[in-house]
Design a protein around this motif. Sequence first.
Motif, PDB file in Angstrom:
ATOM      1  N   UNK A  28       0.826  -1.197   0.000  1.00  0.00           N
ATOM      2  CA  UNK A  28       0.000   0.000   0.000  1.00  0.00           C
ATOM      3  C   UNK A  28       0.866   1.255   0.000  1.00  0.00           C
ATOM      4  N   UNK A  29       0.911   1.996   1.102  1.00  0.00           N
ATOM      5  CA  UNK A  29       1.632   3.267   1.147  1.00  0.00           C
ATOM      6  C   UNK A  29       3.033   3.151   1.720  1.00  0.00           C
ATOM      7  N   UNK A  30       3.517   1.928   1.929  1.00  0.00           N
ATOM      8  CA  UNK A  30       4.812   1.722   2.565  1.00  0.00           C
ATOM      9  C   UNK A  30       5.754   0.986   1.633  1.00  0.00           C
ATOM     10  N   UNK A  31       6.985   1.500   1.524  1.00  0.00           N
ATOM     11  CA  UNK A  31       8.034   0.858   0.738  1.00  0.00           C
ATOM     12  C   UNK A  31       9.301   0.754   1.587  1.00  0.00           C
ATOM     13  N   UNK A  32       9.862  -0.443   1.649  1.00  0.00           N
ATOM     14  CA  UNK A  32      11.045  -0.695   2.466  1.00  0.00           C
ATOM     15  C   UNK A  32      12.090  -1.398   1.611  1.00  0.00           C
ATOM     16  N   UNK A  33      13.320  -0.906   1.691  1.00  0.00           N
ATOM     17  CA  UNK A  33      14.450  -1.545   1.042  1.00  0.00           C
ATOM     18  C   UNK A  33      15.511  -1.901   2.064  1.00  0.00           C
ATOM     19  N   UNK A  34      15.961  -3.140   2.061  1.00  0.00           N
ATOM     20  CA  UNK A  34      16.930  -3.613   3.044  1.00  0.00           C
ATOM     21  C   UNK A  34      17.995  -4.428   2.331  1.00  0.00           C
ATOM     22  N   UNK A  35      19.268  -4.048   2.566  1.00  0.00           N
ATOM     23  CA  UNK A  35      20.353  -4.771   1.918  1.00  0.00           C
ATOM     24  C   UNK A  35      21.689  -4.431   2.547  1.00  0.00           C
ATOM     25  N   UNK A  36      22.745  -4.749   1.801  1.00  0.00           N
ATOM     26  CA  UNK A  36      24.106  -4.492   2.249  1.00  0.00           C
ATOM     27  C   UNK A  36      24.844  -3.704   1.175  1.00  0.00           C
ATOM     28  N   UNK A  37      25.784  -2.925   1.639  1.00  0.00           N
ATOM     29  CA  UNK A  37      26.653  -2.173   0.744  1.00  0.00           C
ATOM     30  C   UNK A  37      28.075  -2.669   0.967  1.00  0.00           C
ATOM     31  N   UNK A  38      28.546  -3.517   0.055  1.00  0.00           N
ATOM     32  CA  UNK A  38      29.872  -4.118   0.183  1.00  0.00           C
ATOM     33  C   UNK A  38      30.823  -3.436  -0.791  1.00  0.00           C
ATOM     34  N   UNK A  39      31.893  -2.837  -0.242  1.00  0.00           N
ATOM     35  CA  UNK A  39      32.806  -2.017  -1.030  1.00  0.00           C
ATOM     36  C   UNK A  39      34.229  -2.548  -0.880  1.00  0.00           C
ATOM     37  N   UNK A  40      34.880  -2.712  -2.005  1.00  0.00           N
ATOM     38  CA  UNK A  40      36.301  -3.048  -2.003  1.00  0.00           C
ATOM     39  C   UNK A  40      37.046  -1.932  -2.731  1.00  0.00           C
ATOM     40  N   UNK A  41      38.041  -1.326  -2.045  1.00  0.00           N
ATOM     41  CA  UNK A  41      38.821  -0.256  -2.646  1.00  0.00           C
ATOM     42  C   UNK A  41      40.256  -0.356  -2.154  1.00  0.00           C
ATOM     43  N   UNK A  53      41.564  -1.573   6.412  1.00  0.00           N
ATOM     44  CA  UNK A  53      40.966  -2.701   5.691  1.00  0.00           C
ATOM     45  C   UNK A  53      40.384  -2.211   4.363  1.00  0.00           C
ATOM     46  N   UNK A  54      40.666  -2.919   3.295  1.00  0.00           N
ATOM     47  CA  UNK A  54      40.227  -2.503   1.974  1.00  0.00           C
ATOM     48  C   UNK A  54      38.835  -3.005   1.629  1.00  0.00           C
ATOM     49  N   UNK A  55      38.297  -3.897   2.430  1.00  0.00           N
ATOM     50  CA  UNK A  55      36.959  -4.429   2.176  1.00  0.00           C
ATOM     51  C   UNK A  55      36.038  -3.974   3.308  1.00  0.00           C
ATOM     52  N   UNK A  56      34.904  -3.371   2.928  1.00  0.00           N
ATOM     53  CA  UNK A  56      33.991  -2.787   3.902  1.00  0.00           C
ATOM     54  C   UNK A  56      32.582  -3.303   3.642  1.00  0.00           C
ATOM     55  N   UNK A  57      31.866  -3.568   4.730  1.00  0.00           N
ATOM     56  CA  UNK A  57      30.466  -3.984   4.656  1.00  0.00           C
ATOM     57  C   UNK A  57      29.643  -3.010   5.490  1.00  0.00           C
ATOM     58  N   UNK A  58      28.661  -2.386   4.856  1.00  0.00           N
ATOM     59  CA  UNK A  58      27.832  -1.378   5.511  1.00  0.00           C
ATOM     60  C   UNK A  58      26.360  -1.757   5.358  1.00  0.00           C
ATOM     61  N   UNK A  59      25.513  -1.274   6.262  1.00  0.00           N
ATOM     62  CA  UNK A  59      24.067  -1.502   6.100  1.00  0.00           C
ATOM     63  C   UNK A  59      23.484  -0.571   5.050  1.00  0.00           C
ATOM     64  N   UNK A  73       2.173  13.685  -0.110  1.00  0.00           N
ATOM     65  CA  UNK A  73       3.147  13.765   0.981  1.00  0.00           C
ATOM     66  C   UNK A  73       3.839  12.418   1.153  1.00  0.00           C
ATOM     67  N   UNK A  74       5.175  12.452   1.200  1.00  0.00           N
ATOM     68  CA  UNK A  74       5.980  11.253   1.438  1.00  0.00           C
ATOM     69  C   UNK A  74       6.980  11.561   2.543  1.00  0.00           C
ATOM     70  N   UNK A  75       7.117  10.614   3.461  1.00  0.00           N
ATOM     71  CA  UNK A  75       8.092  10.706   4.540  1.00  0.00           C
ATOM     72  C   UNK A  75       9.133   9.614   4.297  1.00  0.00           C
ATOM     73  N   UNK A  76      10.402   9.961   4.365  1.00  0.00           N
ATOM     74  CA  UNK A  76      11.460   9.008   4.061  1.00  0.00           C
ATOM     75  C   UNK A  76      12.528   9.045   5.150  1.00  0.00           C
ATOM     76  N   UNK A  77      13.258   7.971   5.248  1.00  0.00           N
ATOM     77  CA  UNK A  77      14.351   7.873   6.204  1.00  0.00           C
ATOM     78  C   UNK A  77      15.166   6.625   5.924  1.00  0.00           C
ATOM     79  N   UNK A  78      16.346   6.543   6.540  1.00  0.00           N
ATOM     80  CA  UNK A  78      17.174   5.384   6.307  1.00  0.00           C
ATOM     81  C   UNK A  78      18.479   5.426   7.061  1.00  0.00           C
ATOM     82  N   UNK A  79      19.202   4.351   6.934  1.00  0.00           N
ATOM     83  CA  UNK A  79      20.519   4.191   7.550  1.00  0.00           C
ATOM     84  C   UNK A  79      21.407   3.476   6.541  1.00  0.00           C
ATOM     85  N   UNK A  80      22.571   4.042   6.266  1.00  0.00           N
ATOM     86  CA  UNK A  80      23.465   3.433   5.277  1.00  0.00           C
ATOM     87  C   UNK A  80      24.907   3.795   5.591  1.00  0.00           C
ATOM     88  N   UNK A  81      25.817   3.064   4.978  1.00  0.00           N
ATOM     89  CA  UNK A  81      27.238   3.352   5.031  1.00  0.00           C
ATOM     90  C   UNK A  81      27.819   3.254   3.644  1.00  0.00           C
TER      91      UNK A  81
END
Length: 569
Positions: free
Chosen positions: A298-311, A319-325, A337-345
Amino acid sequence: MTLQKINMLKYILFIIFFFPLTAIGQDNWDQEGDLKDSQVIIEKNRKIDLPRINRDFKKVPEIKNNQSALDVEFNSRQFIPNLNSLAPRIRVLTIQDEKLEKLYANQVKIGGGNYGALYLEGNFASKRSKDKSFGLNVFHQSFANGAIDKGNSGSGYQRVNPYGKMIFQKAVLDAEAFYERHNNFLYGYDTALYSEVDRDSLQRTFHTIGASVSLKDQNETSRYHYNLETDIYQLFTNINNKEFSFDYDIENEFDINDDFAIYLNSDGYISNLKFDELDSAQNRNLLRFKPGVKFTRENLRIGLGFNMVHENDTLEGMNKFHVFPDLNIIYTPFDKLSVFGGLKGDVRANRYRDLLMENPYLDNTVNIYNTLMPFQFYGGLRGSVNNFLGYEAGFSLSSVRNNFGYEAVYNENQGEIRYRTKYFNQNNTEANVYASISTNINKLKLNLRGDYYYYNVGETQLMPFRPNFRLKFNTDYWVVDKLKIGLNAHLQGSMNNANTFVQENANYSFNIDESIPPIYDLGIKLGYQLSNRSQVFLHANNLIANKYEYYLGYPNRGFQILGGFTYSF
């Protein structure tokens, strides 16, 4: 006498004979008595004689046969009757489509102004087409003189950009190429001490050649969606510094059902950087993988995953390999009207070309490292009051490591100020709060955005050459049918000054102890439409005529005016 006359005479005699009897019977109608028997005899003895008529009967003449033979042909044809198709004379009431206005896809814009300003822009594009488009953009803007020593502080920018697009049934293909040239001068010297300088030694020119290709999915009926994009560029400088980079961005999403979807995105770059003074090349690579799931209800959308970075380019051998939410939520309680929020790295990629675009007064060699952001918490809302007024407000709070600003360095040999990057190795806090509104009502277009920035880089240190707030305002208004007026404003807060100057060992008159004062810039734009194909314009910038400094030692030009002509064909 004819037979018809004889019959008529019979009827007359019959009536004459029976009429007296009838009359007698009617006279004795009231008398009583018996009818006596009687016998009536009718005798017909009249003879009709007709005279003899002489008639001449001739013999029918003989018809002679024509001896010539006639050839008669008989053709038997089969006729099949066909009914015409029924075409009822019924007219459906329809609204006639509006005729498309003639498209003038090509436009040339030319102008000039003070400080030896020259402006030239050309846009050349194909006509209307449902499945393809292509064109060419050419841009040139230069200033022969600047704020200090005329030509020693001039600048210029040129760009050539051919592009094209192909629209297929289920995908869209975009491609473009570009050539850019930036020309600047290191005019940050003390004019009181240096009356004559080598202009060629101050020049800094950067050339970039690049191209990009993207393929976007537009098959709405498919459960699988994708987006592919690649970029490549090669940077050259007149001081023999070079940078090559190949970038990619891949998005893959598969809809399991109407509520759930899984995705696997990836992006990154492979680059090579070389500074001529160091006489060595450095490979800088970054690969990012982002798997996750999406939920929609309905009016709710959620995305959940990982952000895996190698540099391979961080400070202190981390450490050259990083895992973030990677969590994001969007809730729409109302239609507008839309309200948004999140947590990431993530890992912020810093590259030489990006730094030159931000600060063209860099030293010949600078340190370039990526910035780690272990987490960022963000939120906000966006929507519209009606179909004409939109708004957005939000914030972000981040934990950052290896964040950087700029540091002024005095070059004693050349006598001018240059800049190097200054990194902060410890974890610090970074915050941003912003708000913006935009409107498009009839003849009025308006955009307004304000940002507040906070940097905590240690108890005794300050983030240098980064403003604490910024306000931008831009509007266009059609006063009458052919006259348009626009206002633009730029307001920026003060910045901290960081430098390595040693007053006792250098000759300069710069005030290095004070921070960079706030910046105020106000401009006005006027445009008058001569016809549907031509227009004249007049732009005036820095109406306050304040030669403000964004970077120490590099004042901006004062009052600027630019006028010109635009023609479409």
